[in-house]
Design a protein around this motif. Structure first.
Motif, PDB file in Angstrom:
ATOM      1  N   ALA A   1       0.874  -1.187   0.000  1.00  0.00           N
ATOM      2  CA  ALA A   1       0.000   0.000   0.000  1.00  0.00           C
ATOM      3  C   ALA A   1       0.903   1.225   0.000  1.00  0.00           C
ATOM      4  CB  ALA A   1      -0.893   0.005   1.238  1.00  0.00           C
ATOM      5  N   ASP A   2       0.360   2.363  -0.402  1.00  0.00           N
ATOM      6  CA  ASP A   2       1.095   3.634  -0.366  1.00  0.00           C
ATOM      7  C   ASP A   2       1.560   3.898   1.073  1.00  0.00           C
ATOM      8  OD1 ASP A   2       1.941   6.246  -0.310  1.00  0.00           O
ATOM      9  OD2 ASP A   2       0.180   7.059  -1.345  1.00  0.00           O
ATOM     10  N   ALA A   3       2.887   3.911   1.272  1.00  0.00           N
ATOM     11  CA  ALA A   3       3.430   4.024   2.630  1.00  0.00           C
ATOM     12  C   ALA A   3       3.142   5.375   3.270  1.00  0.00           C
ATOM     13  CB  ALA A   3       4.943   3.793   2.603  1.00  0.00           C
ATOM     14  N   LEU A   4       2.755   6.357   2.467  1.00  0.00           N
ATOM     15  CA  LEU A   4       2.508   7.692   3.030  1.00  0.00           C
ATOM     16  C   LEU A   4       1.016   7.923   3.306  1.00  0.00           C
ATOM     17  CD1 LEU A   4       5.054   9.681   0.812  1.00  0.00           C
ATOM     18  CD2 LEU A   4       5.422   8.483   2.988  1.00  0.00           C
ATOM     19  N   ASN A   5       0.189   6.882   3.038  1.00  0.00           N
ATOM     20  CA  ASN A   5      -1.260   6.989   3.236  1.00  0.00           C
ATOM     21  C   ASN A   5      -1.675   6.072   4.399  1.00  0.00           C
ATOM     22  OD1 ASN A   5      -4.028   6.566   3.099  1.00  0.00           O
ATOM     23  ND2 ASN A   5      -4.110   6.587   0.852  1.00  0.00           N
ATOM     24  N   GLY A   6      -1.841   6.675   5.580  1.00  0.00           N
ATOM     25  CA  GLY A   6      -2.131   5.906   6.801  1.00  0.00           C
ATOM     26  C   GLY A   6      -3.382   5.053   6.690  1.00  0.00           C
ATOM     27  N   THR A   7      -4.409   5.554   6.000  1.00  0.00           N
ATOM     28  CA  THR A   7      -5.659   4.789   5.885  1.00  0.00           C
ATOM     29  C   THR A   7      -5.431   3.542   5.041  1.00  0.00           C
ATOM     30  OG1 THR A   7      -6.719   6.939   5.841  1.00  0.00           O
ATOM     31  CG2 THR A   7      -8.124   5.056   5.339  1.00  0.00           C
ATOM     32  N   ALA A   8      -4.695   3.706   3.923  1.00  0.00           N
ATOM     33  CA  ALA A   8      -4.400   2.550   3.061  1.00  0.00           C
ATOM     34  C   ALA A   8      -3.599   1.519   3.844  1.00  0.00           C
ATOM     35  CB  ALA A   8      -3.618   3.007   1.829  1.00  0.00           C
ATOM     36  N   VAL A   9      -2.608   1.987   4.610  1.00  0.00           N
ATOM     37  CA  VAL A   9      -1.753   1.074   5.376  1.00  0.00           C
ATOM     38  C   VAL A   9      -2.568   0.328   6.433  1.00  0.00           C
ATOM     39  CG1 VAL A   9       0.193   0.958   6.984  1.00  0.00           C
ATOM     40  CG2 VAL A   9       0.371   2.377   4.932  1.00  0.00           C
ATOM     41  N   ALA A  10      -3.522   1.022   7.050  1.00  0.00           N
ATOM     42  CA  ALA A  10      -4.351   0.365   8.075  1.00  0.00           C
ATOM     43  C   ALA A  10      -5.106  -0.822   7.476  1.00  0.00           C
ATOM     44  CB  ALA A  10      -5.328   1.374   8.676  1.00  0.00           C
ATOM     45  N   ASN A  11      -5.467  -0.723   6.182  1.00  0.00           N
ATOM     46  CA  ASN A  11      -6.187  -1.831   5.543  1.00  0.00           C
ATOM     47  C   ASN A  11      -5.323  -3.080   5.370  1.00  0.00           C
ATOM     48  OD1 ASN A  11      -8.672  -0.608   5.371  1.00  0.00           O
ATOM     49  ND2 ASN A  11      -8.132   0.475   3.471  1.00  0.00           N
TER      50      ASN A  11
ATOM     51  N   ILE B   1       7.590  -2.845   6.746  1.00  0.00           N
ATOM     52  CA  ILE B   1       8.782  -2.404   6.031  1.00  0.00           C
ATOM     53  C   ILE B   1       8.361  -1.499   4.881  1.00  0.00           C
ATOM     54  CG2 ILE B   1      10.695  -3.194   4.573  1.00  0.00           C
ATOM     55  CD1 ILE B   1      10.650  -5.816   6.307  1.00  0.00           C
ATOM     56  N   VAL B   2       9.066  -0.372   4.712  1.00  0.00           N
ATOM     57  CA  VAL B   2       8.787   0.549   3.605  1.00  0.00           C
ATOM     58  C   VAL B   2       9.762   0.236   2.469  1.00  0.00           C
ATOM     59  CG1 VAL B   2       8.745   2.957   2.878  1.00  0.00           C
ATOM     60  CG2 VAL B   2       7.953   2.331   5.172  1.00  0.00           C
ATOM     61  N   HIS B   3       9.206  -0.021   1.277  1.00  0.00           N
ATOM     62  CA  HIS B   3      10.013  -0.400   0.109  1.00  0.00           C
ATOM     63  C   HIS B   3      10.211   0.799  -0.808  1.00  0.00           C
ATOM     64  CE1 HIS B   3       8.503  -4.156   1.756  1.00  0.00           C
ATOM     65  NE2 HIS B   3       9.476  -4.782   1.124  1.00  0.00           N
ATOM     66  N   ILE B   4      11.464   1.014  -1.189  1.00  0.00           N
ATOM     67  CA  ILE B   4      11.781   2.144  -2.069  1.00  0.00           C
ATOM     68  C   ILE B   4      12.451   1.620  -3.339  1.00  0.00           C
ATOM     69  CG2 ILE B   4      12.042   3.786  -0.162  1.00  0.00           C
ATOM     70  CD1 ILE B   4      15.118   3.397  -0.488  1.00  0.00           C
TER      71      ILE B   4
ATOM     72  N   ILE C   1       6.971   0.306  -7.708  1.00  0.00           N
ATOM     73  CA  ILE C   1       7.225   1.440  -6.804  1.00  0.00           C
ATOM     74  C   ILE C   1       7.452   2.716  -7.624  1.00  0.00           C
ATOM     75  CG2 ILE C   1       8.760   2.380  -5.010  1.00  0.00           C
ATOM     76  CD1 ILE C   1       9.448  -0.666  -4.368  1.00  0.00           C
ATOM     77  N   LEU C   2       8.226   2.592  -8.710  1.00  0.00           N
ATOM     78  CA  LEU C   2       8.502   3.770  -9.546  1.00  0.00           C
ATOM     79  C   LEU C   2       7.224   4.257 -10.229  1.00  0.00           C
ATOM     80  CD1 LEU C   2      11.947   2.797 -11.121  1.00  0.00           C
ATOM     81  CD2 LEU C   2      11.508   4.477  -9.303  1.00  0.00           C
TER      82      LEU C   2
ATOM     83  N   THR D   1       5.591   6.448  -5.252  1.00  0.00           N
ATOM     84  CA  THR D   1       5.517   6.598  -3.795  1.00  0.00           C
ATOM     85  C   THR D   1       6.176   5.367  -3.162  1.00  0.00           C
ATOM     86  OG1 THR D   1       4.032   6.976  -1.897  1.00  0.00           O
ATOM     87  CG2 THR D   1       3.226   5.481  -3.589  1.00  0.00           C
ATOM     88  N   PRO D   2       6.783   5.497  -1.984  1.00  0.00           N
ATOM     89  CA  PRO D   2       7.286   4.299  -1.310  1.00  0.00           C
ATOM     90  C   PRO D   2       6.110   3.377  -0.976  1.00  0.00           C
ATOM     91  CG  PRO D   2       7.975   6.316  -0.179  1.00  0.00           C
ATOM     92  CD  PRO D   2       6.984   6.724  -1.201  1.00  0.00           C
ATOM     93  N   ILE D   3       6.363   2.072  -0.983  1.00  0.00           N
ATOM     94  CA  ILE D   3       5.282   1.110  -0.716  1.00  0.00           C
ATOM     95  C   ILE D   3       5.563   0.350   0.578  1.00  0.00           C
ATOM     96  CG2 ILE D   3       4.162  -1.010  -1.559  1.00  0.00           C
ATOM     97  CD1 ILE D   3       4.355   0.020  -4.368  1.00  0.00           C
TER      98      ILE D   3
END
Ligand code: AMP
Ligand code: MG
Length: 337
Positions: free
Chosen positions: A36-46, A60-63, A127-128, A132-134
């Motif tokens: 999920a988009d690592a900068l979107n807290g709602t997406a990450v919560a899912n 883990i945040v993937h770049i 990711i590219l 956004t970092p995932i």
């Protein structure tokens, strides 16, 4: 929800889903991730909801470009930079102090963030393209063996996520090595495809967290919350046996019975009188890592209820295999002298 299996050429579809705050199963060289988009807290919560993952276990945040580290961490130290230069892209995750762009859902309330630059071309392209970092944990239901094929992901998460990108079988087969450089002397939190020996070759002696080899005491302070949970467990009851090939096979044969099987090495096969799965040769840690999670899932398909696993040697990548097998056995070990 219908779960689509996408091909690598459909990366744009996956990238659009990520940008829209949805979850995508993605291949990496370690195991499949649930991104999920690592900068979107709602997406990450899912992610936590889909996996049934405890909310205190950070992701883990993937770049896919080194520059991204600078905005994700408040301190990209010299040691972290050395590790990144040597092992990225690849199966090493570095825990560093987090910056303010990291949502709490990613770091599970800690003041650090775990970052990795994966080498799988599909992960890198996704990711590219998503720009956004995932954030991605392994794409399995919490507690079950991590997925190393798109089909494993489908089995665990169908109906819960919109898409999985099929990038074939994962090369390493175990999750990344995790090291923290956020608290003084760097410390290995989880062994993986990059070995302790390789890391020490680059930054000198490091510490090994107690939880790598041992069961943590009830209520003990945990540096890597993931280490306190029962993990990688098939439905069968797994027991780990530390013994020579001869003692191991004698012991397993003497416990022969309905639903009893072996998770063994090539050298054991000839003497075994029970159904088995082999992880490869006893000294071939790379093959053992590659085969382990599929083997754990296959034990259930064989209808086994009690499995005697021959203990791997904890050196090189074997340390990572040992760390996973001992968790799948709930730390139940029998030593035969
Ligand atoms: P998974 O992606 O499911 O393999 O799990 C990620 C692993 O990294 C878990 O064991 C987490 O506890 C660990 N981890 C992630 N972020 C951090 C962090 N900030 N500090 C320590 N460990 C972390
Ligand atoms: Mg996991």
């Amino acid at each position: 929800m219908d779960t689509k299996i996408l091909q690598p050429q459909d990366i744009e579809i996956g990238a659009r889903l990520i940008k829209n705050g949805e979850l995508v199963g993605m291949p990496t060289e370690t195991v499949y991730g649930l991104g999920a988009d690592a900068l979107n807290g709602t997406a990450v919560a899912n992610i936590f909801k889909a996996k049934g993952r405890p909310m205190d276990n950070p992701l883990i945040v993937h770049i896919a470009k080194i520059e991204d580290v600078y905005r994700l961490t408040s301190d990209f130290s010299d040691k972290a930079r050395l590790l990144a230069e040597h092992f990225w892209p690849g199966p090493l995750t570095i825990v560093m102090p987090k910056s303010e762009v990291i949502p709490n859902e990613v770091s599970a309330g800690l003041d650090t963030v775990a970052i990795r630059y994966p080498s799988h071309p599909v992960a890198e392209a996704l990711i590219l393209a998503a720009d956004t970092p995932i954030a991605a944990p392994s794409a399995n239901l919490s507690g079950s063996p991590s997925p190393t094929t798109a089909n494993h992901v489908f089995k665990d998460l169908k109906g819960k996520i919109p898409a999985i990108i099929d990038g074939g079988q994962c090369e390493v087969g175990l999750e990344s090595t995790v090291i923290t450089v956020a608290e003084g002397v760097p410390r290995l939190l989880r062994p993986g495809g990059v070995t302790l020996e390789e890391i020490e070759g680059v930054i000198g002696k490091i510490q090994v967290d107690n939880g790598v080899m041992n069961k943590l005491a009830e209520g003990a302070r945990v540096s890597s919350p993931g280490m306190k949970y029962k993990h990688y467990a098939p439905k069968a009851h797994v027991m780990l046996i530390k013994a020579s090939s001869c003692k191991y096979t004698d012991y397993v044969n003497s416990n022969k019975g309905n639903g009893v099987g072996a998770l063994c090495f090539d050298e054991d096969i000839k003497a075994l009188n029970v159904p088995y799965i082999t992880l490869g040769r006893a000294d071939d840690y790379i093959s053992q890592a590659h085969n382990l999670f599929d083997a754990l899932r296959s034990l259930d398909k064989m209808g086994l209820t009690a499995v005697y696993a021959h203990c791997p040697k904890p050196t090189g990548v074997g340390l990572a295999v040992y760390n996973r097998v001992i968790r799948s056995a709930g730390f139940e070990v029998t030593t035969l002298e």
